[in-house]
Design a protein around this motif. Structure first.
Motif, PDB file in Angstrom:
ATOM      1  N   LEU A  34       0.820  -1.201   0.000  1.00 28.17           N
ATOM      2  CA  LEU A  34       0.000   0.000   0.000  1.00 28.17           C
ATOM      3  C   LEU A  34       0.856   1.255   0.000  1.00 28.17           C
ATOM      4  CD1 LEU A  34      -2.876  -0.888   2.475  1.00 28.17           C
ATOM      5  CD2 LEU A  34      -2.917  -0.843  -0.003  1.00 28.17           C
ATOM      6  N   ASN A  35       1.887   1.280   0.812  1.00 25.52           N
ATOM      7  CA  ASN A  35       2.739   2.462   0.900  1.00 25.52           C
ATOM      8  C   ASN A  35       4.191   2.055   1.045  1.00 25.52           C
ATOM      9  OD1 ASN A  35       1.208   4.961   0.804  1.00 25.52           O
ATOM     10  ND2 ASN A  35       0.026   3.942   2.394  1.00 25.52           N
ATOM     11  N   TRP A  70      -0.375   4.641  -2.315  1.00 25.55           N
ATOM     12  CA  TRP A  70      -1.756   4.917  -1.917  1.00 25.55           C
ATOM     13  C   TRP A  70      -1.782   6.237  -1.154  1.00 25.55           C
ATOM     14  CZ3 TRP A  70      -6.220   1.410  -1.645  1.00 25.55           C
ATOM     15  CH2 TRP A  70      -6.091   0.341  -2.539  1.00 25.55           C
ATOM     16  N   ILE A  93     -12.091   4.962  -0.973  1.00 17.89           N
ATOM     17  CA  ILE A  93     -11.273   4.134  -0.094  1.00 17.89           C
ATOM     18  C   ILE A  93     -11.734   4.348   1.347  1.00 17.89           C
ATOM     19  CG2 ILE A  93      -8.931   3.673   0.730  1.00 17.89           C
ATOM     20  CD1 ILE A  93      -7.936   4.967  -1.941  1.00 17.89           C
ATOM     21  N   LEU A 106      -2.240   2.821  -8.922  1.00 13.81           N
ATOM     22  CA  LEU A 106      -1.697   2.608  -7.564  1.00 13.81           C
ATOM     23  C   LEU A 106      -0.914   1.321  -7.472  1.00 13.81           C
ATOM     24  CD1 LEU A 106      -4.812   3.687  -5.487  1.00 13.81           C
ATOM     25  CD2 LEU A 106      -2.802   5.064  -6.094  1.00 13.81           C
ATOM     26  N   TYR A 118      -2.211  -3.057  -6.075  1.00 14.13           N
ATOM     27  CA  TYR A 118      -3.629  -3.405  -6.029  1.00 14.13           C
ATOM     28  C   TYR A 118      -3.882  -4.587  -6.903  1.00 14.13           C
ATOM     29  CZ  TYR A 118      -8.569  -3.168  -5.487  1.00 14.13           C
ATOM     30  OH  TYR A 118      -9.851  -3.481  -5.142  1.00 14.13           O
TER      31      TYR A 118
END
Length: 189
Positions: A45-46, A65, A96, A186, A189
């Motif tokens: 995600l990050n 993200w 989200i 992104l 995902y």
């Protein structure tokens, strides 16, 4: 015979102790693997990453993200209305759901517009060359129109910090007037 029985009991006790130690070690190994997988999921995600280019379009599928943790609760395009059966709406981006408050820029850019909605929520539009990212449902802002931002720099917050409920961030990506599916841009995902 008694000595043999005593040795046999001692061996069984040692075997049992070794088995318990092995099971405990296996549990620790499993716990470690689970923590490693959780960390990998967070990094998806990050992640700490390097962009492949300073050009927005060359980083498709690699952008971070805008929140630390969250899940997509409404997809891009035509989606069923959440209340009215048989009715569809058009979503220009994704939504989200997150319990996180802080929202960050997905790429270097300039804040070109801040819109305050009638309900008090704010929308921030950031220009990335010919692309734009749009962040909606913000309560508090850390940016002003004209600010230059770096990737992962804080834009604002989703809640007033008094609430512990899950909030929903709206994220859109545009190329000129063309609406693009943020999921394709992104990472992880």
């Amino acid at each position: 015979d008694e000595e043999l029985i005593s040795i046999s009991k001692e061996l069984r006790a040692k075997e049992k102790e070794l088995k318990l130690r092995d099971e405990a070690q296996n549990r620790r190994d499993i716990d470690l693997k689970v923590r490693e997988e959780e960390q990998k999921n967070l990094e998806k995600l990050n992640p700490k990453f390097e962009l492949v280019s300073q050009k927005f379009e060359e980083n498709k599928g690699k952008l971070p993200w805008p929140v630390n943790r969250g899940s997509v609760v409404s997809n891009f395009g035509e989606v069923p209305h959440p209340v009215l059966k048989g009715i569809s709406t058009i979503n220009n981006g994704i939504e989200i759901a997150t319990s996180e408050s802080s929202v960050r820029s997905i790429f270097d850019g300039e804040v070109t517009k801040i819109i305050v909605m009638p309900n008090g929520q704010k929308v921030v539009i950031i220009r990335h060359g010919q692309y734009f990212s749009v962040y909606s449902n913000l309560q508090g802002l850390d940016v002003n129109s004209g600010d230059k931002l770096k990737t992962n720099e804080t834009i604002g917050s989703l809640d007033d910090k008094k609430s512990v409920k899950r909030s929903v961030l709206g994220l859109q990506i545009w190329r000129g007037r063309e609406k693009l599916n943020p999921i394709h841009w992104l990472r992880g995902y």
